[in-house]
Enzyme design. Structure first.
Site, PDB file in Angstrom:
ATOM      1  N   GLU A  92      27.049  32.433  80.911  1.00  0.00           N
ATOM      2  CA  GLU A  92      26.813  31.087  80.060  1.00  0.00           C
ATOM      3  C   GLU A  92      26.493  30.165  81.135  1.00  0.00           C
ATOM      4  O   GLU A  92      27.263  29.895  82.223  1.00  0.00           O
ATOM      5  CB  GLU A  92      27.940  30.757  79.336  1.00  0.00           C
ATOM      6  CG  GLU A  92      28.403  31.680  78.477  1.00  0.00           C
ATOM      7  CD  GLU A  92      29.674  31.447  77.828  1.00  0.00           C
ATOM      8  OE1 GLU A  92      30.114  32.044  76.652  1.00  0.00           O
ATOM      9  OE2 GLU A  92      30.190  30.542  77.991  1.00  0.00           O
ATOM     10  N   LYS A 123      27.274  26.616  82.967  1.00  0.00           N
ATOM     11  CA  LYS A 123      28.632  25.879  83.371  1.00  0.00           C
ATOM     12  C   LYS A 123      28.421  24.425  83.039  1.00  0.00           C
ATOM     13  O   LYS A 123      27.539  23.713  83.915  1.00  0.00           O
ATOM     14  CB  LYS A 123      28.936  26.469  84.542  1.00  0.00           C
ATOM     15  CG  LYS A 123      30.742  25.783  84.622  1.00  0.00           C
ATOM     16  CD  LYS A 123      31.477  25.909  86.033  1.00  0.00           C
ATOM     17  CE  LYS A 123      32.676  25.483  85.815  1.00  0.00           C
ATOM     18  NZ  LYS A 123      32.635  23.891  86.050  1.00  0.00           N
ATOM     19  N   CYS A 162      19.828 -12.208  94.744  1.00  0.00           N
ATOM     20  CA  CYS A 162      19.001 -13.318  94.363  1.00  0.00           C
ATOM     21  C   CYS A 162      19.880 -14.414  93.829  1.00  0.00           C
ATOM     22  O   CYS A 162      20.310 -14.148  92.763  1.00  0.00           O
ATOM     23  CB  CYS A 162      17.798 -13.037  93.862  1.00  0.00           C
ATOM     24  SG  CYS A 162      16.978 -14.287  93.258  1.00  0.00           S
TER      25      CYS A 162
END
Length: 657
Positions: A109, A111, A418
């Protein structure tokens, strides 16, 4: 049909459509039709609140906020897995299994890099959900799990107790969307989907968890007192039958086939909608699992193969600078195309100037790149042996690439920012803040409408709000003549606000509401504040050199001066209406706790400040008075322990009179 029957039938239909949409990804009705069904159910339950149950689809929206999470002892431990990092280690795992006389088949499967949870059902109704915690004891996050659309709230033909285990995650699409929204709002970004999912699942307010659109994949039956299984694959098929969203698995007879599957998953992990950090190999036979058992830390019948972070060399072609919505300059590396974790990378993050300087990263260098958390490409460092001649150290620009305004470094921080008041990169955030309730309080002007106004070039600065043509606004999507007139009226009303609100609305760094009020009282007019000296500013209570310098920097900028000029021309008030009639509370700090009967919190705060005092949110030895209303909280207890004077609302009223 009775109301109860109609409600039960509606719930069943809605859950079926939810399963088709969220689990099977195969909707059978339109979103509009689905919403109509849900609203019909909401209306019926509102008419018959005694029929509302926890397994109703209406309960997914999130209940009341929690005070804390309760601990839960798991009925079956949520074990962790032993990590392996090579196929040799997988072979060693196979040898250990074989030496114990087990020659069964295996399941592989993906993970998921998420959070493991246990979902508990009693007679088919979802009753509790808990985090893994330490494997034995976790936290009760039932209300947050209830908001996940792929968790069935009721399952048919399931008597007794059933506990299943799954992995909660945030999809890559939702993760990127959430971070984009957080950037717009000036909030810190989540590092990766797992962090975002963890933060969302542990929110005390379930409504926040609901808004994060979490998902889950179920991968194990932890406990059942009514069903038995001979294999893991049988249990997964059972879960699919019971409408769970189950992890995709593959069944093999040999470890060699398992390794091929692991390779395939690694090469294709970018195609999955979740972040994957490995693959799991499990014995399929339940009897073999019981035979092998577990160590004190992990089962002997499974291992987790962890994918190494892929790193490659490429050439740094250029460094471009992006300006975020908070004004922060972010350097980004442009690299020669390189294949990483299944995708072609042409850009990578360089974090900030400090990072570039520490690594001595230069344009033209051969650099090492990798994907951080398999999501964001980043530059790790330089291959110094391959540095060409004539390269020069890189420095961020001193002027903003978006507007040309001066760039300053945050005091004590790595960010370069800025400070342009009309910088287009920051415009949306600046205007939303300008219009917010605590600032100019322009009712109805939220993020969505500001975006519309900007997209249609109706405004280009906060001052443009006061020159809006209502006919243009009326033509926008979702607006109309009445909505446009209401907006213009709210904007017109804001012209009369006190100077303190305007100062706060300007968004000057480190100038919050309290500081804005102090500035308005101290200088009385915008002109006086614009001409204030450093000495005058630091003479105000609680104003240090950094805040004073930020104010001077802001007003020195041509964009700021243009903004103030346009606001003046529009007729926005530039004078302070607040006068300190008496210095009754000068130098005194108040803390408000509990519910006041005669004043709102804001009213009480305004009165205290108008008399020269301050209001704090926390109690300390320096607190002068704690005003206690009904149902006071922990602040009262702390005041008592510190010996701070506690007064009632009546005593407070007498003081101000």
């Amino acid at each position: 049909m009775t109301p109860k029957d109609e409600i039960l039938n509606l719930r069943k239909v809605i859950e079926e459509h939810s399963y088709n949409y969220y689990v099977l990804d195969n909707p059978t009705i339109t979103d509009y039709e689905y919403d109509k069904l849900l609203h019909k159910l909401i209306d019926l339950e509102a008419e018959h609140p005694e029929l509302i149950t926890t397994d109703s689809p209406t309960q997914r929206v999130g209940g009341e906020a929690l005070i804390a999470f309760q601990q839960v002892e798991h009925i079956a431990p949520l074990e962790s897995l032993t990590d392996v990092f090579s196929f040799d280690e997988i072979e060693a795992f196979g040898n250990r299994v074989a030496s114990a006389g087990v020659n069964g088949d295996f399941v592989v499967e993906p993970k998921i890099d998420g959070l493991s949870v246990a979902l508990e059902y009693n007679d088919g109704v979802f009753t509790r959900g808990a985090t893994r915690g330490n494997g034995t004891v976790g936290e009760d996050v039932t209300e947050n799990l209830r908001t996940i659309k792929t968790i069935p709230l009721r399952i048919e033909n399931c008597p007794g107790k059933l506990v299943v285990r799954g992995e909660v995650y945030m999809s890559k699409k939702v993760f990127h969307s959430l971070n984009e929204q957080r950037e717009k709002e000036g909030q810190p970004l989540f590092a990766n989907p797992r962090n975002a999912a963890a933060g969302s699942l542990r929110q005390l307010d379930p409504k926040i968890a609901a808004s994060r659109k979490l998902d889950i994949l179920v991968f194990n039956v932890q406990y059942s007192d009514s069903f038995t299984f001979t294999s893991h694959t049988d249990s997964l098929e059972f879960l699919i039958e019971k409408s769970f969203k189950v992890i995709k698995y593959a069944n093999y007879n040999t470890l060699s086939e398992c390794c091929d599957r692991i390779n395939w998953l690694g090469e294709n992990r970018d195609t999955f909608d979740f972040d994957m950090d490995g693959a799991v190999i499990k014995l399929n036979s339940i009897a073999d699992r019981i035979s092998l058992g577990s160590t004190s830390k992990a089962p002997r019948w499974a291992v987790a193969f962890k994918y190494p972070p892929e790193e490659k060399e490429t050439r740094l072609v250029d460094i471009i600078v992006q300006v975020g919505r908070t004004g922060v300059l972010t350097p980004k590396a442009v690299v020669e195309p390189v294949r990483l974790a299944g995708t072609t990378v042409t850009n990578a993050t360089l974090h900030n100037q400090n990072f570039i300087s520490e690594k001595d990263i230069r344009i033209g260098d051969t650099v090492i790149v990798r994907k951080a958390g398999e999501i964001i490409p980043e530059v790790l460092g330089v291959v110094m042996d391959k540095r060409p001649e004539n390269t020069v150290p890189y420095k961020l620009p001193e002027a903003c690439p978006a507007c040309g305004s001066a760039v300053i470094q945050d005091e004590g921080g790595a960010a370069y920012r800025c400070r342009g008041a009309e910088c287009p990169a920051q415009l949306q955030r600046n205007i939303v803040h300008f219009a917010s309730r605590q600032a100019m309080d322009i009712d109805g002007l939220g993020t969505a409408l500001v975006s519309l106004l900007l997209e249609n070039d109706i405004i280009k600065s906060p001052a443009d709000l006061y020159y809006i043509d209502p006919q243009q606004v009326a033509m926008l999507k979702g607006m109309g003549t009445k909505s446009a007139e209401k907006l213009v009226a709210a904007i017109e009303k804001s012209k009369k606000n006190d100077l303190s609100r305007l100062i706060f609305a300007l968004g000057i760094m480190q100038v919050g509401q309290s500081a804005a009020k102090s500035l308005a009282r101290a200088f009385g007019s915008m002109d006086a504040l614009m001409n204030a000296t450093m000495l005058e500013l630091i003479s105000i209570d609680d104003f240090g050199d950094i805040t004073a310098q930020n104010i001077i920097y802001w007003f020195e900028d041509p964009q700021s001066q243009h903004l103030i000029s346009e606001l003046k021309r529009a007729g926005v008030n530039m004078e302070s209406k607040e006068t300190i009639q008496k210095q009754t509370f000068a130098g005194t700090t108040f803390v408000l706790t509990g519910t006041l009967a005669r004043f709102t919190r804001d009213q009480a705060k305004a009165i205290i400040e108008s008399l020269g005092g301050k209001v704090s949110s926390s109690v300390s030895k320096k607190t002068g008075y704690v005003v206690a209303g009904e149902n006071p909280g922990s602040k009262l207890t702390k005041a008592e322990s510190l010996g701070v004077k506690i007064i009632s609302e009546e005593e407070f009223e007498a003081m101000i009179e």
